[in-house]
Design a protein around this motif. Structure first.
Motif, PDB file in Angstrom:
ATOM      1  N   UNK A 278      48.979   2.912 -29.076  1.00 33.75           N
ATOM      2  CA  UNK A 278      49.410   1.593 -28.617  1.00 33.75           C
ATOM      3  C   UNK A 278      48.448   1.039 -27.578  1.00 33.75           C
ATOM      4  N   UNK A 279      47.992   1.911 -26.686  1.00 33.51           N
ATOM      5  CA  UNK A 279      47.017   1.469 -25.684  1.00 33.51           C
ATOM      6  C   UNK A 279      45.717   1.035 -26.363  1.00 33.51           C
ATOM      7  N   UNK A 280      45.263   1.820 -27.329  1.00 34.97           N
ATOM      8  CA  UNK A 280      44.006   1.503 -28.014  1.00 34.97           C
ATOM      9  C   UNK A 280      44.107   0.196 -28.788  1.00 34.97           C
ATOM     10  N   UNK A 281      45.232  -0.020 -29.481  1.00 33.79           N
ATOM     11  CA  UNK A 281      45.409  -1.258 -30.233  1.00 33.79           C
ATOM     12  C   UNK A 281      45.494  -2.453 -29.292  1.00 33.79           C
ATOM     13  N   UNK A 282      46.206  -2.293 -28.182  1.00 29.20           N
ATOM     14  CA  UNK A 282      46.290  -3.380 -27.198  1.00 29.20           C
ATOM     15  C   UNK A 282      44.915  -3.711 -26.639  1.00 29.20           C
ATOM     16  N   UNK A 283      44.085  -2.699 -26.480  1.00 23.54           N
ATOM     17  CA  UNK A 283      42.733  -2.934 -25.973  1.00 23.54           C
ATOM     18  C   UNK A 283      41.922  -3.766 -26.964  1.00 23.54           C
ATOM     19  N   UNK A 284      42.088  -3.477 -28.253  1.00 23.42           N
ATOM     20  CA  UNK A 284      41.385  -4.258 -29.270  1.00 23.42           C
ATOM     21  C   UNK A 284      41.874  -5.706 -29.283  1.00 23.42           C
ATOM     22  N   UNK A 285      43.185  -5.881 -29.158  1.00 21.55           N
ATOM     23  CA  UNK A 285      43.740  -7.239 -29.106  1.00 21.55           C
ATOM     24  C   UNK A 285      43.190  -7.973 -27.886  1.00 21.55           C
TER      25      UNK A 285
END
Length: 262
Positions: free
Chosen positions: A221-228
Motif C-alpha cells: 500500500x505504501x509503494x502504490x501510494x508512492x507511485x500515485x
C-alpha cells in the motif's frame, strides 16, 4: 473542445485562493479502501496517500471493496461523493478489478460500453461541480507471464488512456508504474507487496495464512501510494504542488505495523 477543457483547468487553478485547503477525494475499490486494525496487514493505497502530501492536504477516501463503476454509481456512492465535494477538490477515479467480473453480473461493466460511459459521467459531473477529475489506471496484480508482471485489466486501462485524449482528463498510469514495480521485484520478491502469509507468520487477521495476489500488504500500500503521489506531482493541476518531493514514509523497506506516517 479539448482547448476549452484545458482552459477550464487553468482557470480553476488560478481562481483558487492561495491559502485554500486542498482536498483529494478517492472513488475506487478494495485496492484503495480504508481498513481497520483488525484487518492489518491489509491496507489500501488510499490510506497511505496522506504520507506523501503536505500536512494541510485532506484525503477523503470513499473507496469501497467490491465496487465497480457500475455499483459505485447505482448504490449512490458517486452522488454522495459529489454532494460532499467542494469546488477545487481533486477526485481520483480508479476502477477495473470489479468491472471485469463477468461472473458477477451486478458488478460487471464491459470496458468499451458501460465502463467507458460511467467514467465519462464521472468526469463531466465532477467538472460540473468545479472539481478536478483525475483518472487512475488499476494497480497491477501479482500476475506473471514469464519474468514480467502482466496487465490483467488492459482493456479497461486502454479506455482510460483513450479518455485522456478525448476529454483532456489528467491520468495517473498506476498500472504501468506498478507493473514495473512488481516486475522488478520478481515473482518471489513481489510477495511482500501483497497478502502472502503462512500460519507460521502468526498474523491475527489470517491465522490460517493467506495467498492474495490482488490486495496489498502495508509495504504494498505504501509503494502504490508512492507511485500515485509521484505521478500526481507531475500533473498540471493545483494539488500537484502539495505532493512532497521526498516521501520516506512511502518507500519503507520494513513494515511499521500500521498506516501511520512515521
Amino acid at each position: 473542445m479539448r482547448a476549452l477543457l484545458a482552459a477550464g483547468v487553468v482557470l480553476l487553478a488560478t481562481a483558487l485562493p492561495a491559502n485554500a485547503q486542498q482536498r483529494i477525494l478517492i472513488a475506487s475499490d478494495s485496492t484503495a479502501a480504508n481498513y481497520g486494525i483488525d484487518k492489518y496487514p491489509q491496507l489500501g493505497w488510499g490510506m497511505m496517500l496522506k504520507c506523501g502530501l503536505q500536512p494541510g492536504v485532506e484525503v477523503v477516501n470513499r473507496a469501497v471493496g467490491g465496487r465497480s463503476t457500475r455499483t459505485f454509481i447505482s448504490e449512490g456512492r458517486w452522488d454522495a461523493l459529489i454532494a460532499e465535494s467542494k469546488p477545487g477538490d481533486t477526485v481520483l477515479i480508479q476502477f477495473a478489478h470489479n468491472d471485469a467480473s463477468v461472473s458477477r453480473p451486478e458488478r460487471y461493466a464491459p470496458a468499451a460500453t458501460l465502463y467507458r460511459d460511467s467514467l465519462i459521467r464521472m468526469i463531466w459531473e465532477a467538472r460540473g461541480r468545479g472539481l478536478v477529475p483525475v483518472l487512475v489506471t488499476p494497480p497491477a496484480r501479482r500476475s506473471f507471464d514469464g519474468a514480467r508482471a502482466k496487465a490483467d485489466f488492459a482493456a479497461y486501462s486502454g479506455v482510460m488512456r483513450e479518455l485522456v485524449v478525448t476529454t483532456n482528463t489528467p491520468l495517473i498510469d498506476l498500472e504501468a508504474r506498478s507493473l514495473d514495480l512488481v516486475s522488478q521485484a520478481g515473482e518471489a520478491g513481489s510477495k511482500k507487496y501483497f497478502l502472502h502469509y503462512t500460519p507460521a507468520d502468526k498474523i491475527a487477521a489470517y491465522p490460517n495464512g493467506i495467498a492474495d495476489d490482488t490486495h496489498f500488504s502495508e509495504l504494498g500500500a505504501r509503494a502504490m501510494a508512492n507511485l500515485v503521489a509521484q505521478e500526481l506531482k507531475g500533473l498540471k493541476i493545483p494539488v500537484a504542488e502539495q505532493v512532497l518531493a521526498d516521501r520516506p514514509d512511502l518507500i519503507r523497506t520494513k513494515p511499521l505495523g500500521s498506516a501511520a506516517c512515521h
